[in-house]
Design a protein around this motif. Structure first.
Motif, PDB file in Angstrom:
ATOM      1  N   GLU A 103      -3.843  12.759 -10.496  1.00  0.00           N
ATOM      2  CA  GLU A 103      -3.916  11.448 -11.132  1.00  0.00           C
ATOM      3  C   GLU A 103      -4.635  10.445 -10.222  1.00  0.00           C
ATOM      4  O   GLU A 103      -4.608  10.564  -9.002  1.00  0.00           O
ATOM      5  CB  GLU A 103      -2.518  10.931 -11.460  1.00  0.00           C
ATOM      6  N   ARG A 104      -5.256   9.471 -10.869  1.00  0.00           N
ATOM      7  CA  ARG A 104      -5.922   8.399 -10.133  1.00  0.00           C
ATOM      8  C   ARG A 104      -4.966   7.215 -10.072  1.00  0.00           C
ATOM      9  O   ARG A 104      -4.539   6.678 -11.099  1.00  0.00           O
ATOM     10  CB  ARG A 104      -7.228   8.011 -10.810  1.00  0.00           C
ATOM     11  N   VAL A 105      -4.624   6.811  -8.843  1.00  0.00           N
ATOM     12  CA  VAL A 105      -3.572   5.819  -8.616  1.00  0.00           C
ATOM     13  C   VAL A 105      -4.130   4.652  -7.813  1.00  0.00           C
ATOM     14  O   VAL A 105      -4.847   4.845  -6.818  1.00  0.00           O
ATOM     15  CB  VAL A 105      -2.379   6.447  -7.863  1.00  0.00           C
ATOM     16  N   LEU A 106      -3.780   3.437  -8.234  1.00  0.00           N
ATOM     17  CA  LEU A 106      -4.123   2.231  -7.481  1.00  0.00           C
ATOM     18  C   LEU A 106      -2.843   1.608  -6.955  1.00  0.00           C
ATOM     19  O   LEU A 106      -1.902   1.364  -7.716  1.00  0.00           O
ATOM     20  CB  LEU A 106      -4.849   1.226  -8.378  1.00  0.00           C
ATOM     21  N   ASP A 107      -2.814   1.342  -5.650  1.00  0.00           N
ATOM     22  CA  ASP A 107      -1.725   0.601  -5.020  1.00  0.00           C
ATOM     23  C   ASP A 107      -2.246  -0.808  -4.758  1.00  0.00           C
ATOM     24  O   ASP A 107      -3.167  -1.007  -3.963  1.00  0.00           O
ATOM     25  CB  ASP A 107      -1.311   1.291  -3.721  1.00  0.00           C
ATOM     26  N   VAL A 108      -1.689  -1.794  -5.437  1.00  0.00           N
ATOM     27  CA  VAL A 108      -2.130  -3.182  -5.338  1.00  0.00           C
ATOM     28  C   VAL A 108      -1.306  -3.900  -4.272  1.00  0.00           C
ATOM     29  O   VAL A 108      -0.080  -3.809  -4.261  1.00  0.00           O
ATOM     30  CB  VAL A 108      -1.990  -3.901  -6.692  1.00  0.00           C
ATOM     31  N   ALA A 109      -1.999  -4.627  -3.380  1.00  0.00           N
ATOM     32  CA  ALA A 109      -1.338  -5.276  -2.248  1.00  0.00           C
ATOM     33  C   ALA A 109      -0.587  -4.219  -1.436  1.00  0.00           C
ATOM     34  O   ALA A 109       0.615  -4.313  -1.191  1.00  0.00           O
ATOM     35  CB  ALA A 109      -0.431  -6.404  -2.705  1.00  0.00           C
ATOM     36  N   ALA A 110      -1.347  -3.218  -1.011  1.00  0.00           N
ATOM     37  CA  ALA A 110      -0.771  -2.001  -0.436  1.00  0.00           C
ATOM     38  C   ALA A 110      -0.249  -2.165   0.971  1.00  0.00           C
ATOM     39  O   ALA A 110       0.509  -1.320   1.446  1.00  0.00           O
ATOM     40  CB  ALA A 110      -1.828  -0.890  -0.444  1.00  0.00           C
ATOM     41  N   GLY A 111      -0.670  -3.221   1.688  1.00  0.00           N
ATOM     42  CA  GLY A 111      -0.248  -3.361   3.071  1.00  0.00           C
ATOM     43  C   GLY A 111      -0.712  -2.172   3.899  1.00  0.00           C
ATOM     44  O   GLY A 111      -1.885  -1.795   3.880  1.00  0.00           O
ATOM     45  N   SER A 112       0.221  -1.560   4.603  1.00  0.00           N
ATOM     46  CA  SER A 112      -0.109  -0.403   5.435  1.00  0.00           C
ATOM     47  C   SER A 112       0.189   0.918   4.739  1.00  0.00           C
ATOM     48  O   SER A 112       0.183   1.966   5.382  1.00  0.00           O
ATOM     49  CB  SER A 112       0.635  -0.484   6.777  1.00  0.00           C
ATOM     50  N   GLY A 113       0.477   0.878   3.412  1.00  0.00           N
ATOM     51  CA  GLY A 113       0.474   2.120   2.649  1.00  0.00           C
ATOM     52  C   GLY A 113       1.792   2.776   2.336  1.00  0.00           C
ATOM     53  O   GLY A 113       1.828   3.984   2.106  1.00  0.00           O
ATOM     54  N   ASN A 114       2.892   2.017   2.246  1.00  0.00           N
ATOM     55  CA  ASN A 114       4.167   2.705   2.020  1.00  0.00           C
ATOM     56  C   ASN A 114       4.301   3.255   0.601  1.00  0.00           C
ATOM     57  O   ASN A 114       5.154   4.100   0.352  1.00  0.00           O
ATOM     58  CB  ASN A 114       5.364   1.810   2.376  1.00  0.00           C
ATOM     59  N   ALA A 146      -2.238  12.982  -5.653  1.00  0.00           N
ATOM     60  CA  ALA A 146      -2.991  12.004  -6.437  1.00  0.00           C
ATOM     61  C   ALA A 146      -4.219  11.537  -5.660  1.00  0.00           C
ATOM     62  O   ALA A 146      -4.274  11.614  -4.431  1.00  0.00           O
ATOM     63  CB  ALA A 146      -2.106  10.816  -6.779  1.00  0.00           C
ATOM     64  N   THR A 147      -5.210  11.051  -6.397  1.00  0.00           N
ATOM     65  CA  THR A 147      -6.370  10.392  -5.805  1.00  0.00           C
ATOM     66  C   THR A 147      -6.049   8.904  -5.745  1.00  0.00           C
ATOM     67  O   THR A 147      -5.922   8.248  -6.789  1.00  0.00           O
ATOM     68  CB  THR A 147      -7.634  10.624  -6.650  1.00  0.00           C
ATOM     69  N   VAL A 148      -5.888   8.359  -4.547  1.00  0.00           N
ATOM     70  CA  VAL A 148      -5.281   7.048  -4.369  1.00  0.00           C
ATOM     71  C   VAL A 148      -6.264   6.061  -3.759  1.00  0.00           C
ATOM     72  O   VAL A 148      -6.981   6.379  -2.797  1.00  0.00           O
ATOM     73  CB  VAL A 148      -4.026   7.142  -3.475  1.00  0.00           C
ATOM     74  N   VAL A 149      -6.262   4.844  -4.307  1.00  0.00           N
ATOM     75  CA  VAL A 149      -6.939   3.706  -3.697  1.00  0.00           C
ATOM     76  C   VAL A 149      -5.870   2.715  -3.271  1.00  0.00           C
ATOM     77  O   VAL A 149      -5.066   2.267  -4.096  1.00  0.00           O
ATOM     78  CB  VAL A 149      -7.924   3.024  -4.667  1.00  0.00           C
ATOM     79  N   ALA A 150      -5.843   2.389  -1.983  1.00  0.00           N
ATOM     80  CA  ALA A 150      -4.940   1.374  -1.454  1.00  0.00           C
ATOM     81  C   ALA A 150      -5.736   0.087  -1.303  1.00  0.00           C
ATOM     82  O   ALA A 150      -6.693   0.030  -0.522  1.00  0.00           O
ATOM     83  CB  ALA A 150      -4.375   1.807  -0.105  1.00  0.00           C
ATOM     84  N   SER A 151      -5.370  -0.945  -2.062  1.00  0.00           N
ATOM     85  CA  SER A 151      -6.118  -2.203  -2.028  1.00  0.00           C
ATOM     86  C   SER A 151      -5.244  -3.324  -1.481  1.00  0.00           C
ATOM     87  O   SER A 151      -4.039  -3.362  -1.724  1.00  0.00           O
ATOM     88  CB  SER A 151      -6.616  -2.565  -3.433  1.00  0.00           C
ATOM     89  N   ASP A 152      -5.866  -4.242  -0.740  1.00  0.00           N
ATOM     90  CA  ASP A 152      -5.115  -5.370  -0.202  1.00  0.00           C
ATOM     91  C   ASP A 152      -6.068  -6.497   0.156  1.00  0.00           C
ATOM     92  O   ASP A 152      -7.219  -6.247   0.552  1.00  0.00           O
ATOM     93  CB  ASP A 152      -4.318  -4.959   1.036  1.00  0.00           C
ATOM     94  N   LEU A 153      -5.590  -7.724   0.029  1.00  0.00           N
ATOM     95  CA  LEU A 153      -6.356  -8.901   0.421  1.00  0.00           C
ATOM     96  C   LEU A 153      -6.541  -8.970   1.928  1.00  0.00           C
ATOM     97  O   LEU A 153      -7.458  -9.636   2.416  1.00  0.00           O
ATOM     98  CB  LEU A 153      -5.627 -10.160  -0.074  1.00  0.00           C
ATOM     99  N   THR A 154      -5.674  -8.278   2.678  1.00  0.00           N
ATOM    100  CA  THR A 154      -5.640  -8.366   4.140  1.00  0.00           C
ATOM    101  C   THR A 154      -6.005  -7.024   4.749  1.00  0.00           C
ATOM    102  O   THR A 154      -5.135  -6.200   5.061  1.00  0.00           O
ATOM    103  CB  THR A 154      -4.238  -8.812   4.605  1.00  0.00           C
ATOM    104  N   PRO A 155      -7.303  -6.764   4.936  1.00  0.00           N
ATOM    105  CA  PRO A 155      -7.704  -5.450   5.452  1.00  0.00           C
ATOM    106  C   PRO A 155      -7.291  -5.225   6.903  1.00  0.00           C
ATOM    107  O   PRO A 155      -7.367  -4.090   7.387  1.00  0.00           O
ATOM    108  CB  PRO A 155      -9.227  -5.465   5.290  1.00  0.00           C
ATOM    109  N   GLU A 156      -6.840  -6.274   7.590  1.00  0.00           N
ATOM    110  CA  GLU A 156      -6.344  -6.096   8.950  1.00  0.00           C
ATOM    111  C   GLU A 156      -5.170  -5.117   8.996  1.00  0.00           C
ATOM    112  O   GLU A 156      -4.881  -4.530  10.056  1.00  0.00           O
ATOM    113  CB  GLU A 156      -5.906  -7.449   9.534  1.00  0.00           C
TER     114      GLU A 156
END
Length: 291
Positions: free
Chosen positions: A66-77, A87-97
């Protein structure tokens, strides 16, 4: 030969206000990014809330392929456990730091995923491209709730799942935000409190008419790291961006710093941190739905 005259259309009456709003939004998002980049949120996530990610992945039934999007993922929990499911995952966040720690944790776990800087209120993805769109105590901190909810729905495919986990207003983190509110600057117009995402009626209003199979369940995270309210307060002062930002705002007023110190320590004691070492509970709302 005929002269060619180039004219520039006069700006419409709405152009200047629209430009002002866009500039204000960019400034607000830059402030949010700096807030979450301060302190050490990645350590806090690992120390305290990492188990909530697998909880959300289980609740939404993430499957291999499955293709999964984690919104505001932080460090990926959420993103890392979802990737470990195949799954094929995209971790997205406003704070790439936060991604450097996330990449390291993913490598250590043997998970492969994509990390993408993204504003939860304007996701850089097409319509209906994800089988599941998830967010664990993440999208709740987007300042404008309606646009964020619109984006969650938009990028999920028809029949795809949406899964959210948010702190409740009545739970410990919701009460902590209430305790900090008198010391914080008034929010800009249109900005809503994050713990509203933990209120069932608010979530219904955000998703009304656009999802099916909407289910909501309250749960608790057991936290056994702290013995006293003072210990909890000092941990948040060192690690948690929103707490750090409030203290920075009042740093020149020693009496207000002491008052906030006392308020946060008292909140910890009220939650049960009496020095005995017994755990306390933080309440959250788990939401699942289908587009």
């Amino acid at each position: 030969m005929t002269d060619t005259v180039t004219t520039t259309a006069a700006p419409t009456a709405d152009a200047a206000p629209a430009a002002d709003e866009a500039a204000a939004d960019r400034a607000l998002k830059a402030k949010h990014r700096a807030m979450w980049a301060s302190g050490d949120y990645a350590t806090l996530a690992s120390d305290l809330i990492w188990s909530l990610g697998p909880r959300l992945v289980d609740a939404t039934g993430i499957r291999p392929g499955e293709r999964v999007l984690d919104v505001a993922a932080g460090s990926g929990n959420v993103a890392i456990p979802a990737a470990l499911r195949g799954a094929t995952v995209v971790a997205s966040d406003l704070t790439p730091e936060l991604f450097d720690v996330g990449r390291r944790l993913a490598t250590e776990a043997g998970a492969e995923l994509e990390w993408r800087e993204a504003d939860a209120e304007a996701l850089p993805f097409g319509d209906g491209v994800f089988d599941a769109v998830l967010s664990c105590v993440g999208v709740m901190f987007a300042p404008h709730h309606r646009p964020a909810a619109d984006e969650l729905v938009r990028v999920a495919r028809p029949g795809g799942r949406i899964g959210l986990l948010s702190w409740t207003p009545e739970g410990f983190i919701g009460r902590m935000f209430a305790a900090m509110k008198p010391f914080n600057a008034p929010p800009p117009a249109g900005v809503q409190p994050p713990p509203l995402w933990g209120d069932e009626q608010h979530v219904r209003e955000l998703l009304d008419g656009r999802v099916t199979d909407l289910a909501m369940e309250r749960g608790t995270l057991v936290v056994d790291r702290f013995r006293t309210g003072e210990e909890l307060r000092d941990y948040f002062k060192a690690h948690y961006g929103p707490t750090i930002a409030v203290y920075a705002r009042i740093a020149d007023d020693a009496s207000r710093v002491r008052a906030l110190d006392d308020a946060l320590a008292a909140l910890g004691r009220e939650a049960g941190l009496d020095g005995s070492g017994r755990p306390i509970e933080w309440e959250y709302l788990l939401v699942t739905a289908r587009r």
